[in-house]
Design an enzyme around this catalytic site. Structure first.
Site, PDB file in Angstrom:
ATOM      1  CB  CYS A 153      42.520  44.901  40.308  1.00 58.36           C
ATOM      2  SG  CYS A 153      41.942  46.100  41.513  1.00 58.36           S
TER       3      CYS A 153
ATOM      4  CG  HIS B 166      41.427  40.843  42.821  1.00 60.59           C
ATOM      5  ND1 HIS B 166      42.772  41.010  42.582  1.00 60.59           N
ATOM      6  CD2 HIS B 166      40.970  42.037  43.256  1.00 60.59           C
ATOM      7  CE1 HIS B 166      43.129  42.251  42.859  1.00 60.59           C
ATOM      8  NE2 HIS B 166      42.052  42.898  43.270  1.00 60.59           N
TER       9      HIS B 166
ATOM     10  CD  GLU C 127      43.805  37.719  41.544  1.00 62.15           C
ATOM     11  OE1 GLU C 127      42.986  37.712  40.606  1.00 62.15           O
ATOM     12  OE2 GLU C 127      44.260  38.758  42.039  1.00 62.15           O
TER      13      GLU C 127
END
Ligand code: XMP
Length: 537
Positions: free
Chosen positions: A79, A167, A169
């Site tokens: 990001c 993202h 994660e």
């Protein structure tokens, strides 16, 4: 020294999640502030740049010179990390036409790129950004797009440098873990050596070397972290460890006796101090939450200190501090929400050196280490419990009678959670339970899991200054409500209220009102954190 990935933190809320994902791949990683790269550390094998609340154009935006990192290690920007590198190396970052939050679908990927090895086309990813990369630097190539974001991922040609706008994660990026795995194992070459067993072996050896023949004091709370720290130290230095357990009288029903029995069976050398009278008398008449916390913190230090003085020749104070307690996160707002007293405070007053064997571990990892050390499962899976105990779950003055009422109601609730089992597919159990839980070991089929193990934390709150009217038999009652709280979370930084089954809630409510004198109403707290917190005070 284990290989490690460095995560440079630019202030994103999900930085810790990146670290957790990397650790799940049995790879050690450290989160450091964006400008604190350890240039002299030979164990670094790769670098991840996190997201950030800033835009690259903000005057306060965090910036770093990547000169000595680029080319030396593989880099993955996530990001803001991706935008920052695109911007720095001559690309164009602009405000997105509409800010993009939430699900998006990859419409194109370069399946030959090692970052996307094994990826499905049309994989779902999670976006959260106000800016977008409208033009890549000339020597960067696009390797993924979504419908709205053309440059969703890129690589610098011929270089181990990648950026992803989404993202990977977060849980909602369905193949995010695969992308991180491709980076950490495929690209950075992690040997995946970071495991509970290797942690125990290396930590015990380090503790032996660090502590020599010194005596160590440790404060036991009954919680997972301090218990695991104690067992680890006990393995390293045996009887030179003295544990002190302060009972402030505001623990759960029978908890003091239960944990002391557990500690005895683990062979720990524990001194228990019942200081409840002192705590109750100092709390008399106090209703302000912060005031209560301060009094309990002060009394705890006093009682603990007095007991510690009796341990002759002690040189060290050991604490069960874990990684989320000490990550030097970038505090963008600088505001204190609630004062916690589990980090700091004690050692300065006591002139002891600090020993924190768990300071690199996340909660899940602490639990795995506990299992590795052969600790009983009920001790390992115990929910977190606040240091000030039930005092912060009694809204109003804390009195022994109110603690007793709350203990009874809470006992019914917690026992209920332990006994109520639901059946889940093994795959779902793995997602919802903490890593290493016995039920996660089954590959396929169904497993039976208790509600207690499915929630991060649960507790009961007594609204001691509120009374409402009820009717029992032919009698009018005018008594207190209790609120039940249960949340799901991974680190207590954010939390959602747990969707407990209605039949379970009905039974618990009935049992509490029928058995606990002083309570005639039960509510369920349906607030998430933020904007609420887990504890009520
Ligand atoms: P909040 O209420 O801030 O709680 O959402 C986050 C987590 O921290 C625990 N907690 C504490 N733990 N001492 C502790 O050791 C404290 O003073 C304290 N206050 C809150 C809380 O139970 C939750 O797990």
């Amino acid at each position: 020294m284990p290989q490690k990935i460095i995560i440079l933190d630019f202030g994103s809320q999900t930085t810790q999640l990146i670290a957790r994902r990397v650790r799940e791949m049995d790879t050690f990683c450290e989160i450091l502030p964006y400008n604190k790269f350890p240039h002299d550390d030979p164990s670094v094998i790769g670098v991840i740049l996190s997201g950030s609340p800033f835009s690259v154009y903000d005057a306060e935006a965090f910036s770093i010179d990547l000169q000595h990192i680029r080319g030396r290690y593989p880099i993955l920007g996530i990001c803001y990390g991706a935008q920052f590198m695109a911007h720095t190396y001559g690309g164009k970052v602009e405000p997105a036409g509409s800010r993009e939050y939430g699900r998006a679908c990859l419409t194109h990927i370069d399946a030959t790129n090692p970052l996307f090895a094994g990826f499905d086309v049309r994989s779902q990813v999670w976006m959260s950004h106000g800016d977008t990369i409208t033009a890549l630097p000339s020597h960067f190539k696009r390797i993924a797009s979504t419908e709205k974001v053309e440059n969703a991922a890129y690589q610098a040609e011929g270089e181990p440098l990648w950026g992803v706008q989404f993202h990977p994660e977060v849980f909602h990026s369905t193949q995010g873990s695969l992308l991180l795995r491709n980076f950490v194992i495929g690209i950075c070459g992690s040997r995946q050596e970071w495991s509970a067993a290797s942690f125990v072996d290396s930590t015990v050896a380090q503790l032996k070397a660090q502590l020599g023949d010194d005596r160590v004091i440790l404060g036991l709370s009954g919680g997972v972290d301090s218990s695991v720290a104690a067992v680890l130290l006990n393995k390293a230095i045996g009887s030179r460890l003295t544990c002190i357990f302060v009972d402030h009288g505001m623990l759960r029903k029978d908890e003091a006796a239960d944990v002391l029995r557990d500690y005895e069976s683990l062979g720990l050398n524990v001194k228990a101090v019942d200081a409840s009278e002192k705590f109750f008398s100092d709390l008399a008449g106090v209703t302000d939450p912060e005031q209560k916390r301060k009094i309990i913190g002060r009394d705890f230090v006093e009682v603990f200190n007095a007991e510690a003085q009796k341990v002759e020749g002690a040189k060290w104070l050991a604490q069960g501090t874990i990684y989320p307690d000490c990550i030097e996160s970038l505090n963008i707002t600088g505001k204190v929400i609630k004062s916690h007293h589990n980090v700091g405070g004690l050692p300065e007053k006591m002139h002891l050196s600090l020993c924190e064997p768990l300071r690199w571990l996340f909660k899940d990892e602490v639990r795995r280490v506990g299992r590795q050390l052969g600790m009983p499962e009920h001790l390992i899976t115990r929910h977190p419990f606040p240091g000030p105990g039930l005092a912060v779950r009694i809204l109003g003055e804390v009195t022994p009678e109110r603690v007793r009422i709350l203990q009874e109601a809470d006992h019914i609730y917690i026992q209920g959670l332990r006994h109520y089992k639901i059946t889940l597919p093994a795959t779902e159990a793995r997602q919802r339970l903490s890593a290493g839980h016995p039920a996660t070991l089954q590959e396929s089929g169904e497993v039976s899991v208790s509600l207690y193990d499915l929630v991060w934390q649960a507790g009961t709150i007594l609204l001691a200054e509120v009374r409402s009217v009820g009717v029992m038999g032919d009698e009018r009652t005018y008594e207190h409500p209790v609120a039940l709280r249960a949340v799901t979370s991974t680190d207590a930084m954010t939390a959602d209220w747990a969707h407990l089954p209605y039949d379970f809630m009905a039974k618990v409510s009935n049992d509490i009102i029928n058995h606990v004198r002083g309570v005639n109403r039960v509510c369920y707290d349906i607030s998430s954190k933020p904007p609420s917190t887990i504890e009520w005070e």
